[in-house]
Design an enzyme around this catalytic site. Structure first.
Site, PDB file in Angstrom:
ATOM      1  N   SER A 178       0.831  -1.207   0.000  1.00  0.00           N
ATOM      2  CA  SER A 178       0.000   0.000   0.000  1.00  0.00           C
ATOM      3  C   SER A 178       0.864   1.255   0.000  1.00  0.00           C
ATOM      4  O   SER A 178       0.606   2.208  -0.751  1.00  0.00           O
ATOM      5  CB  SER A 178      -0.918   0.006   1.229  1.00  0.00           C
ATOM      6  OG  SER A 178      -1.846  -1.046   1.176  1.00  0.00           O
ATOM      7  N   HIS A 197      -3.039   6.255   3.706  1.00  0.00           N
ATOM      8  CA  HIS A 197      -3.362   4.832   3.839  1.00  0.00           C
ATOM      9  C   HIS A 197      -4.677   4.641   4.580  1.00  0.00           C
ATOM     10  O   HIS A 197      -5.507   3.791   4.206  1.00  0.00           O
ATOM     11  CB  HIS A 197      -2.222   4.127   4.587  1.00  0.00           C
ATOM     12  CG  HIS A 197      -2.398   2.656   4.738  1.00  0.00           C
ATOM     13  ND1 HIS A 197      -2.687   2.068   5.950  1.00  0.00           N
ATOM     14  CD2 HIS A 197      -2.344   1.647   3.841  1.00  0.00           C
ATOM     15  CE1 HIS A 197      -2.793   0.758   5.791  1.00  0.00           C
ATOM     16  NE2 HIS A 197      -2.585   0.475   4.526  1.00  0.00           N
ATOM     17  N   ARG A 206       0.659   7.523   6.199  1.00  0.00           N
ATOM     18  CA  ARG A 206      -0.282   6.814   7.062  1.00  0.00           C
ATOM     19  C   ARG A 206      -1.678   7.438   6.997  1.00  0.00           C
ATOM     20  O   ARG A 206      -2.685   6.731   7.086  1.00  0.00           O
ATOM     21  CB  ARG A 206       0.232   6.751   8.505  1.00  0.00           C
ATOM     22  CG  ARG A 206       1.395   5.788   8.632  1.00  0.00           C
ATOM     23  CD  ARG A 206       1.636   5.285  10.039  1.00  0.00           C
ATOM     24  NE  ARG A 206       2.543   4.125   9.965  1.00  0.00           N
ATOM     25  CZ  ARG A 206       2.156   2.875   9.953  1.00  0.00           C
ATOM     26  NH1 ARG A 206       0.867   2.593  10.014  1.00  0.00           N
ATOM     27  NH2 ARG A 206       3.016   1.882   9.875  1.00  0.00           N
TER      28      ARG A 206
END
Length: 205
Positions: A11, A37, A34
Site C-alpha cells: 500500500s 493509507h 499513514r
C-alpha cells in the site's frame, strides 16, 4: 514477512508511486503516508498542513508523558495498542461520561466542548487527537489562549460541512503546534492514523 505487513508495504509503495512527497521530510512522509493509507485518498498529500517546528514541539511534549485526549471514542479505538505500550501514554475520551453529558446539558454546550474543558481543567500536558467534532477543535483554540500555562499539541482532523474547514483554518493561525488539513475532509481513522504515525516517528517502531 507477515501477510498484514506485506499488504501494508505494498500500500505504501502504491502511495509513493501516485503522489509527490518530495516536499516532505522523512518524518513528515511517515505521517502523510499513514493518513493517505487510512483514508484511501491521495489528495491528503496536498491538503496536510504541519506547523513550523512541529517535530521539535512534539518531542518536547512527549517527554512530559502527556495525556492523550480524543474527542470521540472512535478516535481512541483507532490508536494502536502496541504504540501506547511503547510510549507509556494513556488515552482519554470523556464524551460519553455521564458527568460530561449532564454538565453539557446544564451549560447548554456540546458534549465535545465540555469534554475539552474537562481536559484543560485536569491535565497540564495534552496531545489532543480530534477526528470528529469541529466544536472540540474550536474549544481547544479558545482555551489555549486562556490556559497559558498548559502545554498542548493538536492533531486536528474534524470532518464535515459545518465549521470543520473553518476550525482547521483557525488552528493554522495560532501558535499551537499542530498537524491538520485543509477543507472538510477528516475523520476518526485519519486522526488516529496521524497519532500512530507520530509514535512511530518518535520511538522508531
Amino acid at each position: 514477512m507477515d501477510k498484514g505487513l506485506s499488504i501494508e508495504k505494498e500500500s505504501f509503495d502504491i502511495i509513493e508511486q501516485n503522489v509527490d512527497l518530495s516536499k516532505f521530510s522523512d518524518e513528515e512522509k511517515i505521517v502523510v503516508k499513514r493518513v493517505i493509507h487510512a483514508s484511501g485518498d491521495f489528495d491528503f498529500a496536498k491538503q496536510i498542513i504541519l506547523s513550523n517546528n512541529w517535530l521539535t514541539n512534539f518531542k518536547k511534549i512527549i517527554q512530559t508523558k502527556p495525556a492523550v485526549v480524543c474527542d470521540v471514542n472512535m478516535v481512541k479505538a483507532g490508536i494502536t495498542e502496541k504504540y501506547l505500550k511503547v510510549s507509556g501514554l494513556k488515552t482519554h475520551c470523556f464524551i460519553s461520561d455521564e458527568s460530561i453529558k449532564e454538565l453539557a446539558k446544564l451549560k447548554g454546550k456540546t458534549r465535545a466542548e465540555t469534554s475539552i474543558e474537562h481536559a484543560f481543567e485536569n491535565f497540564d500536558n495534552i496531545i489532543f487527537v480530534i477526528g470528529n467534532a469541529p466544536t472540540a477543535l474550536l474549544k481547544v483554540i479558545e482555551l489555549n489562549s486562556l490556559y497559558t500555562d498548559k502545554n498542548i499539541f493538536v492533531l486536528g482532523f474534524p470532518v464535515g460541512f459545518v465549521k470543520a474547514a473553518e476550525s482547521k483554518e483557525m488552528l493554522t493561525k495560532t501558535d499551537i503546534p499542530f498537524i491538520t488539513n485543509k477543507g472538510t475532509k477528516g475523520g476518526s481513522g485519519i486522526a488516529a492514523a496521524a497519532f500512530n504515525a507520530l509514535i512511530k516517528v518518535y520511538f522508531n517502531v
